[in-house]
Write a protein that holds these residues in place. Structure first.
Motif, PDB file in Angstrom:
ATOM      1  N   GLN A   1      -4.077 -41.183  31.822  1.00  0.00           N
ATOM      2  CA  GLN A   1      -4.145 -41.328  30.488  1.00  0.00           C
ATOM      3  C   GLN A   1      -4.402 -42.899  30.180  1.00  0.00           C
TER       4      GLN A   1
ATOM      5  N   GLN B   1      -4.107 -46.033  27.962  1.00  0.00           N
ATOM      6  CA  GLN B   1      -3.592 -46.142  26.776  1.00  0.00           C
ATOM      7  C   GLN B   1      -3.665 -47.616  26.331  1.00  0.00           C
TER       8      GLN B   1
ATOM      9  N   LYS C   1       0.796 -46.354  22.528  1.00  0.00           N
ATOM     10  CA  LYS C   1       0.320 -45.221  21.911  1.00  0.00           C
ATOM     11  C   LYS C   1      -0.753 -44.710  22.942  1.00  0.00           C
TER      12      LYS C   1
ATOM     13  N   ARG D   1      -4.368 -42.923  23.829  1.00  0.00           N
ATOM     14  CA  ARG D   1      -5.424 -43.037  23.401  1.00  0.00           C
ATOM     15  C   ARG D   1      -5.918 -41.694  22.919  1.00  0.00           C
ATOM     16  N   GLU D   2      -6.633 -41.651  22.080  1.00  0.00           N
ATOM     17  CA  GLU D   2      -6.941 -40.426  21.461  1.00  0.00           C
ATOM     18  C   GLU D   2      -8.277 -39.742  22.160  1.00  0.00           C
TER      19      GLU D   2
ATOM     20  N   LYS E   1     -14.180 -36.562  21.104  1.00  0.00           N
ATOM     21  CA  LYS E   1     -14.635 -35.340  20.686  1.00  0.00           C
ATOM     22  C   LYS E   1     -16.143 -35.207  21.267  1.00  0.00           C
TER      23      LYS E   1
ATOM     24  N   GLN F   1     -16.036 -40.743  26.688  1.00  0.00           N
ATOM     25  CA  GLN F   1     -16.203 -41.485  25.245  1.00  0.00           C
ATOM     26  C   GLN F   1     -17.719 -41.891  25.144  1.00  0.00           C
TER      27      GLN F   1
END
Length: 112
Positions: free
Chosen positions: A14, A16, A28, A30-31, A34, A74
């Motif tokens: 993940q 971050q 936090k 990272r999103e 989509k 991404q």
């Protein structure tokens, strides 16, 4: 015998980033990007030749995320959006060109 070297493993990492508004040391997650499937459909509607690449890239986003390759996912997501926008511009340009050609042809037919 050590089997850890023979067994393929996958590890999802993940990525971050640091939240600049949070106190020092807080992370936090990272999103996840989509797939931008809507832009792929838009490419299909406005300029279908670009839709092949757009759908292929959109369908690769979940696979890349599952493999932990977040940066590549991404980039694939961004390329789908870019291809959809290019398709909209191409579709509008083709429509305007078709209207102009039709007007010229009709004008020539009525002047005869």
């Amino acid at each position: 015998m050590n089997y850890s070297d023979d067994v393929p493993t996958t590890r999802i990492e993940q990525q971050q980033w640091i939240d600049p508004t949070a106190p020092s040391g807080h992370w936090k997650p990272r999103e996840a990007p989509k797939a931008n499937g809507g832009w792929a459909v838009t490419a299909l509607l406005f300029f279908w030749p670009l839709a092949f690449v757009a759908f292929s890239r959109a369908l690769s986003v979940p696979t890349l995320l599952a493999l932990g390759r977040v940066q590549e996912a991404q980039e694939a997501s961004d390329s789908v959006a870019r291809l959809g926008k290019i398709a909209v511009v191409c579709g509008i340009a083709v429509a305007v060109l078709a209207v102009v050609i039709q007007m010229v042809v009709l004008r020539d037919m009525t002047s005869v």
